[in-house]
Each structure stands twice: as structure tokens, then as C-alpha cells.
Scaffold this active site. Structure first.
Site, mmCIF file in Angstrom:
data_model
loop_
_atom_site.group_PDB
_atom_site.id
_atom_site.type_symbol
_atom_site.label_atom_id
_atom_site.label_comp_id
_atom_site.label_asym_id
_atom_site.label_seq_id
_atom_site.Cartn_x
_atom_site.Cartn_y
_atom_site.Cartn_z
ATOM 1 N N SER A 146 0.839 -1.193 0.000
ATOM 2 C CA SER A 146 0.000 0.000 0.000
ATOM 3 C C SER A 146 0.881 1.253 0.000
ATOM 4 C CB SER A 146 -0.947 -0.055 1.199
ATOM 5 O OG SER A 146 -1.987 0.889 1.046
ATOM 6 N N ASP A 222 -9.948 -5.540 -3.616
ATOM 7 C CA ASP A 222 -9.349 -4.557 -2.711
ATOM 8 C C ASP A 222 -10.306 -3.385 -2.551
ATOM 9 O OD1 ASP A 222 -7.721 -2.389 -1.689
ATOM 10 O OD2 ASP A 222 -5.965 -3.551 -2.295
ATOM 11 N N HIS A 254 -7.343 -5.944 0.724
ATOM 12 C CA HIS A 254 -6.159 -5.131 1.016
ATOM 13 C C HIS A 254 -5.436 -5.579 2.282
ATOM 14 C CE1 HIS A 254 -4.005 -1.443 -0.063
ATOM 15 N NE2 HIS A 254 -4.002 -1.059 1.198
#
Lengths: 276, 276
Positions: A146, A222, A254
Site C-alpha cells: 500500500s 481490494d 487489502h
């Protein structure tokens, strides 16, 4: 450097350490996993950069990296994601300030005095690391999740000579065009968007390409896909005819469950480059 | 039963669920990992009982079980360790009350109305589980850590017909003779120590033995070794000529890093019994 803890893990040692950072102007905590092979001599090292809200601890406890690191014989470094402490600027939002350093050197108030995560990760922490641990400075790889995927990609794109391979899980791939990026770059770097390009993986890829093995995994479910913009980076990679492995993984989100599911692949990918 | 979350993990699903428990008199949360093989039909199931202070979540995020569960094709159930909530008795100590159910049915005030973790784990939750998931009721195994190791061992010793194999990480092996046990048994079961023997793995092993494959891992650097008393259980196993694998693992402590390090072994051990 102070040792906060050292715990046996997969026949190696999972340690947590603290040192006074000059560039961040505060004590910084980081974790290092040393595989059993480190007892016999220097081993390669993988940098693992974490995402928003994380400290050194999240990936260390939840990503499942150590078992594969022990199998391949590589160390893993888990840095924090920002300076921290009572005297350091912060914001009520989870995606700005402490826990959200975005791997840039802030030039703007109130962030500039402490938020220098680019220099910390690329300069000061490597110095501390190679001074205190017997690691192969010539065999480094970098990975992240991320915001940390953004960090891994942009650092590798800017300093490819330092790394043998780079990978990312669900990276913030085009922050200059995303609400995960524009808000933070404006705060940390100011509103002149020209300064942002040096910290945007898609823009850097278009500009310079990347002569390193590159692996990116992205879950199709996600919850932050619109903010991550993998399509922008994928297009830049395709336009440049850049060798890379991009995997859209069906049904994954995610979370660390996603990362743990593909950690074996990422560790094997880096091992192939590090032990080549 | 209510679904709180379902997240893709190692090609299977890590779910978290809540149901109203009659025996605990409150809503109870538990987690189930379903491996990819579950899509094709019923799979065996491993019960994973957690230790003091834990909820369903700790082992689910930190023990590294899912990857091996997916490889072997078994489900894993992660129950909570006690009833919880504002209207439920508790204690300031971390080792009594909420998060510390000790897998017994309390008979004493103020615990008796809700603290029925033995009946919950052995009766009510299996009913909920097998009603809602397509699992092989005839292929169950049980494992646990610390207080959960105590739970796994004592439940298997008392109900061996339900399980094909049992394992434990750093179990509380002789609670009737330990400060991790005497305090809680006195509170939950009263001061008549005769009632405690049914919940002490060492005493049960001496009394009945166990006709199941048994694996126990214990770190030599465990900070709680004096409270766990593996030597008492080891002696009982040796005295009975009980087949078992007891491993004192050099340098490991009481943490999830220890468990993660040997999770592959435990999952393979259970798989051998479950798929026999």
C-alpha cells in the site's frame, strides 16, 4: 542503537531496535529478522515498507515473512512509517502525519522538521543497519504494501543501483492523481505539483523505466482499488515495454491475509535475484 | 449465526462469525478458516484454542496457520477464550475472567452464569459449526497454546472419541499445581480440589492415558516455564508409557513467533491423522 527485544523465530532472531534518528529528529524503532544462516556470515537483506497506520510491528507479526526468509536465508528489515512522539506534528486523519510519512522529505510546515522518511529509509537507516548487523550491503531488495508499496517502487525507481529486485502488494501506484497522495504531497511538499513527480511510481516509470526484476500483486476485491490506481502503473509499464510481473489476484482484498497468501512468492522472487 | 467478515486467504476464506450462545448467555464471536478444498466438499477440521487475553483474532492473524491449512485441505476454527461484555463478570487481573475462561464450566459466583467454556467448546460451538459449515464431523483434531494448550489437552483426554489427534504449544500442563490454575479453579470451581482433576492434563494423563497421536512443543526460553510445568506432564506420559512427541525447542519463548515457527509441523502432524 538500543535492543528492545530479540525473540527466536524460525531458528533465527526477530529483533526490535531503537535509535536516535538525526533526519527525523526523534527516536525511531525498527525491526530486523535475521535468518539462521546469519550466524555463519553476512546474508542478503529485504526491506519491507509498511502501509498507512502501521508501525514496524504489523508486518513483523502478520505478514508471515520470517518462515520464508529463514528458508532462503535472507534478513528482513521492517522500518516504521513515520516519526512519532508527543512533540511531533500530527493530524487527526489516519492518512496524514504520524503513521503516514509517505516516504518523502517534507519541506512544508509543520511537517518539515521531522517528516524526512525518504532520507531516513534511503540514507540514515541503511547506515545504522549495516553498522550494527552483518548483512550484505551489495545484496538488497525492497518490498512494500500500500503506502509502503509506493515507497518501495519510488525508492527503487530513484535508486535502482541499490537493489537487485523490487516488489509490492497493492501499492499506491499513482499518488499524484489520487486522494491517497494529493492531500499528503500538498501537505508535505507544497502545492507545486512539479515536486511530486519524484514520488509517483507511475510518473517515474514513464520517465525512467526500471532495470530491475519487478513483481506487483493486487487483489481484485481490494476496497481501496480506486485510490491505488494499479491501471495507471500497468499502462506505464506496458508503454515502456518494461519487464514486470503484474498479477491481479481474484477475490483478495487489502489485508494482511492477502499479503500472507502471496508472501512465499515474493520471498522466492527476491531470493532468486539476491542469490543470483 | 451472523457473518462479521469473510476475507480471501490462501485461496480459501478467513471468516469471522457471531452467534448467540445459550451456554455462555451472550453473543460469542469465532473465526473459521475454510481452505480452497472446502469448495468441493466437506473437509476435516482443526480446533485451535487460544491462550490468556486472546480473542478469536490473535491466532487468526499471527499464528500462520492458514497457509498450511490450505496446503493440507483442512478447516481451522478459532474460538474466543471466554464470554465477554459489559454485563458479564470480570476481574482486573489478565488471568481471570474475560479472556481467561480456562475451558471449564464455572460453578461459583460470580462466574457461573456465563463462564461455561467447556460446554461451549465441546457442545454448543460444534453444533453451530457443523450446522453452518460443510465440515467432516468425523475428522476433527485439536490444538492450543498456553491456556488453550491446557484446553486442547484436557478436552482430548476427556473426549478422545471426538478427535483423531491433539497437539499443544507451551500448554499449562498441570494447572492444579500452578498459579496458572489454582487461582482460576478456586474462583470458577470452588476450593474442593477434587473437582479440579477433570481439568488438569497431568492428572488426567496419569488417570486415563490418551489413545491419540500427541505432539507438544515447548520453548526452553519460555518466560512462563515455571507456571506451565511441562515436566509434570512429561513424567505422567513417561510413567504411562504413553506414545507422544514432546519437543523442548531451544531458545524459543512463549510468543506467536514460537508458534509460527512450528506451525507447519503441527499442521502436518494433524493432517497425517485426519487424512489417514
Amino acid at each position: 542503537m538500543e535492543t528492545l527485544s530479540e525473540i527466536r523465530c524460525f531458528e533465527g532472531v526477530q529483533g526490535v531496535y531503537r535509535h536516535d534518528s538525526d533526519v527525523c529528529g526523534c527516536p525511531m524503532t525498527f525491526a530486523v529478522y535475521l535468518p539462521p544462516q546469519a550466524a555463519a556470515g553476512p546474508v542478503p537483506v529485504l526491506w519491507y515498507l509498511s502501509g498507512l497506520t502501521c508501525t514496524h510491528e504489523n508486518a513483523m507479526t502478520k505478514a508471515g515473512a520470517q518462515g520464508w526468509a529463514a528458508e532462503h536465508g535472507m534478513a528482513v528489515v521492517f522500518p516504521d512509517t513515520s516519526p512519532r512522539g508527543a512533540g511531533i506534528a500530527d493530524d487527526e486523519a489516519f492518512d496524514l502525519g504520524q503513521g503516514a510519512g509517505f516516504y518523502v522529505d517534507a519541506t512544508e510546515a509543520p511537517w518539515a522538521p521531522h517528516f524526512s522518511m525518504y532520507s531516513y529509509i534511503t540514507g540514515e537507516l541503511p547506515t545504522v543497519l549495516f553498522r550494527n548487523f552483518d548483512l550484505e550491503e551489495g545484496a538488497q531488495a525492497i518490498c512494500g504494501h500500500s503506502m509502503g508499496g509506493h515507497g518501495a517502487l519510488t525508492i527503487a525507481l530513484r535508486e535502482p543501483e541499490r537493489f537487485r529486485s523490487v516488489s509490492a502488494f497493492a501499492p499506491i501506484a499513482h499518488p499524484a492523481a489520487s486522494d491517497w497522495g494529493r492531500k499528503q504531497f500538498a501537505a508535505y511538499l507544497g502545492t507545486d505539483e512539479g515536486t511530486w513527480a519524484a514520488h509517483d511510481a507511475t510518473l517515474l516509470m514513464r520517465e525512467t523505466g526500471l532495470d530491475l526484476p519487478l513483481l506487483i500483486d493486487q487483489g481484485t476485491d481490494d476496497q481501496f482499488l480506486d485510490l491505488l490506481q494499479p491501471e495507471a502503473l500497468a499502462a506505464a509499464i506496458a508503454e515502456r515495454r518494461q519487464p514486470a510481473i503484474l498479477r491481479m489476484q481474484k477475490g483478495y482484498d487489502h489485508s494482511y491475509f492477502f499479503m500472507a497468501s502471496f508472501m512465499a512468492d515474493h520471498m522466492a522472487f527476491h531470493a532468486e535475484a539476491l542469490f543470483a
